[in-house]
Design a protein around this motif. Sequence first.
Motif, short mmCIF file in Angstrom:
data_model
loop_
_atom_site.label_atom_id
_atom_site.label_comp_id
_atom_site.label_asym_id
_atom_site.label_seq_id
_atom_site.Cartn_x
_atom_site.Cartn_y
_atom_site.Cartn_z
N SER A 39 0.86 -1.18 0.00
CA SER A 39 0.00 0.00 0.00
C SER A 39 0.90 1.23 0.00
N ILE A 40 0.30 2.36 -0.25
CA ILE A 40 1.04 3.62 -0.21
C ILE A 40 1.56 3.85 1.21
N LYS A 41 0.73 3.54 2.20
CA LYS A 41 1.12 3.73 3.60
C LYS A 41 2.35 2.88 3.92
N THR A 42 2.34 1.61 3.49
CA THR A 42 3.49 0.73 3.73
C THR A 42 4.73 1.29 3.07
N ASP A 43 4.60 1.76 1.83
CA ASP A 43 5.75 2.33 1.12
C ASP A 43 6.31 3.55 1.85
N PHE A 44 5.45 4.43 2.30
CA PHE A 44 5.92 5.61 3.04
C PHE A 44 6.61 5.21 4.35
N LEU A 45 6.04 4.24 5.04
CA LEU A 45 6.66 3.78 6.28
C LEU A 45 8.03 3.15 6.02
N ILE A 46 8.17 2.41 4.92
CA ILE A 46 9.46 1.81 4.58
C ILE A 46 10.49 2.90 4.30
N VAL A 47 10.09 3.93 3.55
CA VAL A 47 11.00 5.05 3.26
C VAL A 47 11.40 5.74 4.57
N PHE A 48 10.42 6.00 5.43
CA PHE A 48 10.71 6.64 6.72
C PHE A 48 11.68 5.79 7.55
N LEU A 49 11.40 4.48 7.65
CA LEU A 49 12.25 3.60 8.46
C LEU A 49 13.65 3.47 7.88
N THR A 50 13.77 3.54 6.56
CA THR A 50 15.09 3.51 5.93
C THR A 50 15.88 4.74 6.33
#
Length: 106
Positions: A39-50
């Motif tokens: 999902s878009i939310k998952t993608d944003f969270l992955i970018v943030f966590l990276t």
Amino acid sequence: VIFRDEETLVSKSTDFKELYRRINSDKGQLELWYQENMSIKTDFLIVFLTAYSIFFPKQTLTYKVFKNLPQLEEIGEMEAVSSVTQVQRKVQQKNQVEKTENLSYK
């Protein structure tokens, strides 16, 4: 984010084949998890966590944010069991050969 220190793991390993077998297995589990949670939310969270991991390399926030993320085996545990695993693999290979031979006789 999960395998951000893969090169360190490889440099400390004595059994590269086993290490990569397990890493690839773990990456496969993560890929399946991502496919189920895309999902878009998952993608944003992955970018943030990276980005967060760059500043805090030993962070554990990833498993707090993604509570259903597969729990992967610790590499230290992998090294400790690698000799046992080698024996287990040989036994499994022998069993597989025996199964194949039994099927060919039937």
